[in-house]
Design a protein around this motif. Sequence first.
Motif, PDB file in Angstrom:
ATOM      1  N   TRP A  28       0.912  -1.447   0.157  1.00 41.20           N
ATOM      2  CA  TRP A  28      -0.041  -0.371  -0.044  1.00 41.20           C
ATOM      3  C   TRP A  28       0.766   1.132  -0.324  1.00 41.20           C
ATOM      4  O   TRP A  28       0.598   2.091  -0.820  1.00 41.20           O
ATOM      5  N   THR A  29       1.740   1.404   0.580  1.00 41.64           N
ATOM      6  CA  THR A  29       3.148   2.832   0.346  1.00 41.64           C
ATOM      7  C   THR A  29       3.373   2.665  -0.601  1.00 41.64           C
ATOM      8  O   THR A  29       3.564   3.407  -1.404  1.00 41.64           O
ATOM      9  N   THR A  30       3.921   1.593  -1.544  1.00 39.03           N
ATOM     10  CA  THR A  30       4.244   1.732  -3.013  1.00 39.03           C
ATOM     11  C   THR A  30       3.146   2.260  -4.049  1.00 39.03           C
ATOM     12  O   THR A  30       3.443   2.590  -4.857  1.00 39.03           O
ATOM     13  N   HIS A  31       1.862   1.952  -3.258  1.00 38.37           N
ATOM     14  CA  HIS A  31       0.701   2.501  -4.230  1.00 38.37           C
ATOM     15  C   HIS A  31       0.603   3.533  -4.149  1.00 38.37           C
ATOM     16  O   HIS A  31       0.332   4.473  -5.435  1.00 38.37           O
ATOM     17  N   ALA A  32      -0.174   4.026  -3.179  1.00 39.36           N
ATOM     18  CA  ALA A  32       0.479   5.394  -2.485  1.00 39.36           C
ATOM     19  C   ALA A  32       1.556   6.574  -3.189  1.00 39.36           C
ATOM     20  O   ALA A  32       1.586   7.211  -4.171  1.00 39.36           O
ATOM     21  N   SER A  33       2.559   6.203  -3.299  1.00 34.22           N
ATOM     22  CA  SER A  33       3.707   6.617  -3.539  1.00 34.22           C
ATOM     23  C   SER A  33       3.857   6.564  -5.064  1.00 34.22           C
ATOM     24  O   SER A  33       4.554   7.848  -5.719  1.00 34.22           O
ATOM     25  N   ALA A  34       2.795   5.795  -6.017  1.00 33.78           N
ATOM     26  CA  ALA A  34       2.718   5.653  -7.376  1.00 33.78           C
ATOM     27  C   ALA A  34       2.170   6.932  -7.611  1.00 33.78           C
ATOM     28  O   ALA A  34       2.249   6.940  -8.733  1.00 33.78           O
ATOM     29  N   LEU A  35       0.880   6.817  -6.682  1.00 33.83           N
ATOM     30  CA  LEU A  35      -0.076   7.555  -7.531  1.00 33.83           C
ATOM     31  C   LEU A  35       0.578   9.141  -7.388  1.00 33.83           C
ATOM     32  O   LEU A  35      -0.189  10.092  -7.942  1.00 33.83           O
ATOM     33  N   ARG A  36       1.049   9.480  -6.524  1.00 31.66           N
ATOM     34  CA  ARG A  36       1.618  10.292  -6.281  1.00 31.66           C
ATOM     35  C   ARG A  36       1.766  10.997  -7.608  1.00 31.66           C
ATOM     36  O   ARG A  36       1.704  12.605  -7.712  1.00 31.66           O
ATOM     37  N   THR A  37       2.990  10.891  -7.985  1.00 33.20           N
ATOM     38  CA  THR A  37       3.533  11.575  -9.320  1.00 33.20           C
ATOM     39  C   THR A  37       2.492  11.464 -10.344  1.00 33.20           C
ATOM     40  O   THR A  37       2.480  12.709 -10.501  1.00 33.20           O
ATOM     41  N   PRO A  38       1.381  10.928 -10.237  1.00 33.94           N
ATOM     42  CA  PRO A  38       0.181  11.025 -10.964  1.00 33.94           C
ATOM     43  C   PRO A  38      -0.166  12.241 -10.923  1.00 33.94           C
ATOM     44  O   PRO A  38      -1.049  12.963 -11.890  1.00 33.94           O
ATOM     45  N   ILE A  39      -0.811  12.570 -10.004  1.00 30.93           N
ATOM     46  CA  ILE A  39      -1.949  12.960  -9.412  1.00 30.93           C
ATOM     47  C   ILE A  39      -1.092  14.942  -9.707  1.00 30.93           C
ATOM     48  O   ILE A  39      -1.659  15.684 -10.131  1.00 30.93           O
ATOM     49  N   ASN A  40       0.548  14.925  -9.465  1.00 30.57           N
ATOM     50  CA  ASN A  40       1.217  15.748  -9.594  1.00 30.57           C
ATOM     51  C   ASN A  40       1.080  16.691 -11.018  1.00 30.57           C
ATOM     52  O   ASN A  40       0.953  17.484 -11.187  1.00 30.57           O
ATOM     53  N   THR A  41       1.630  15.273 -11.873  1.00 27.76           N
ATOM     54  CA  THR A  41       1.305  15.727 -13.292  1.00 27.76           C
ATOM     55  C   THR A  41       0.093  16.040 -14.244  1.00 27.76           C
ATOM     56  O   THR A  41       0.265  16.340 -14.791  1.00 27.76           O
ATOM     57  N   TYR A  42      -1.275  15.264 -13.523  1.00 26.30           N
ATOM     58  CA  TYR A  42      -2.110  14.987 -14.435  1.00 26.30           C
ATOM     59  C   TYR A  42      -3.028  15.709 -13.462  1.00 26.30           C
ATOM     60  O   TYR A  42      -3.976  16.425 -15.296  1.00 26.30           O
ATOM     61  N   CYS A  43      -2.905  15.865 -12.873  1.00 22.83           N
ATOM     62  CA  CYS A  43      -4.176  17.043 -11.781  1.00 22.83           C
ATOM     63  C   CYS A  43      -3.898  17.924 -11.598  1.00 22.83           C
ATOM     64  O   CYS A  43      -4.528  19.017 -11.724  1.00 22.83           O
ATOM     65  N   MET A  68      -7.115  19.225   0.538  1.00 23.38           N
ATOM     66  CA  MET A  68      -6.413  17.646   1.338  1.00 23.38           C
ATOM     67  C   MET A  68      -5.342  17.560   0.318  1.00 23.38           C
ATOM     68  O   MET A  68      -4.163  16.860   1.362  1.00 23.38           O
ATOM     69  N   ALA A  69      -4.777  17.979  -0.817  1.00 28.13           N
ATOM     70  CA  ALA A  69      -3.776  18.271  -0.672  1.00 28.13           C
ATOM     71  C   ALA A  69      -2.396  18.743  -0.370  1.00 28.13           C
ATOM     72  O   ALA A  69      -1.393  17.913  -0.206  1.00 28.13           O
ATOM     73  N   ILE A  70      -2.659  19.723   0.192  1.00 18.67           N
ATOM     74  CA  ILE A  70      -1.485  19.757   1.010  1.00 18.67           C
ATOM     75  C   ILE A  70      -1.112  19.576   2.627  1.00 18.67           C
ATOM     76  O   ILE A  70      -0.076  18.941   2.789  1.00 18.67           O
ATOM     77  N   LEU A  71      -2.797  18.831   3.518  1.00 18.07           N
ATOM     78  CA  LEU A  71      -2.631  17.980   4.579  1.00 18.07           C
ATOM     79  C   LEU A  71      -2.306  16.819   4.405  1.00 18.07           C
ATOM     80  O   LEU A  71      -1.519  16.565   4.974  1.00 18.07           O
ATOM     81  N   PHE A  72      -2.461  15.843   3.225  1.00 20.79           N
ATOM     82  CA  PHE A  72      -2.438  14.965   3.225  1.00 20.79           C
ATOM     83  C   PHE A  72      -0.769  14.919   2.710  1.00 20.79           C
ATOM     84  O   PHE A  72       0.018  13.737   1.657  1.00 20.79           O
ATOM     85  N   ASP A  73       0.474  15.753   2.084  1.00 21.91           N
ATOM     86  CA  ASP A  73       1.232  15.898   2.166  1.00 21.91           C
ATOM     87  C   ASP A  73       2.037  15.406   0.212  1.00 21.91           C
ATOM     88  O   ASP A  73       2.328  14.678  -0.646  1.00 21.91           O
ATOM     89  N   VAL A  74       0.174  15.429  -0.572  1.00 23.74           N
ATOM     90  CA  VAL A  74       0.683  15.389  -1.542  1.00 23.74           C
ATOM     91  C   VAL A  74       1.028  16.178  -3.086  1.00 23.74           C
ATOM     92  O   VAL A  74       1.941  15.774  -3.797  1.00 23.74           O
ATOM     93  N   VAL A  75       1.142  17.254  -2.144  1.00 23.40           N
ATOM     94  CA  VAL A  75       1.460  18.594  -3.038  1.00 23.40           C
ATOM     95  C   VAL A  75       3.459  18.310  -3.737  1.00 23.40           C
ATOM     96  O   VAL A  75       3.800  18.156  -2.482  1.00 23.40           O
ATOM     97  N   ASP A  76       3.798  18.158  -4.632  1.00 20.08           N
ATOM     98  CA  ASP A  76       5.343  18.108  -5.106  1.00 20.08           C
ATOM     99  C   ASP A  76       5.456  20.044  -5.010  1.00 20.08           C
ATOM    100  O   ASP A  76       5.296  20.778  -5.711  1.00 20.08           O
ATOM    101  N   THR A  77       6.223  20.349  -3.314  1.00 18.66           N
ATOM    102  CA  THR A  77       6.376  21.545  -3.691  1.00 18.66           C
ATOM    103  C   THR A  77       7.222  22.220  -4.507  1.00 18.66           C
ATOM    104  O   THR A  77       7.440  23.322  -4.738  1.00 18.66           O
TER     105      THR A  77
END
Length: 93
Positions: A28-43, A68-77
């Motif tokens: 699940w950690t690997t899947h979450a990490s893999a999802l972070r890049t497409p969120i930052n790229t495509y959204c 939530m992107a900020i709170l959940f640390d999804v944002v690639d600052t």
Amino acid sequence: MCSLYRTLLTGANLAIWNCNTTGLNPTWTTHASALRTPINTYCWDAPYSAFKDNATATTLHPQDANSMAILFDVVDTSKHPNQFAEKLDAHRC
């Protein structure tokens, strides 16, 4: 998308609390990490300086999802600096 990212990380943490008897923590950690890049790229909508609701050609930029992107640390600052937070601040009540 941010909710799915956070759900995967929460599941990974729950697996640890359960002594990782299922072995799902790294999965699940690997899947979450893999999802972070497409969120930052495509959204990410660079001209608007905020995340879109989804990866389609939408003009919807919900404040809750951007918060939530900020709170959940999804944002690639490194790619989306302060203008992102400034956009949220400009629209607060």
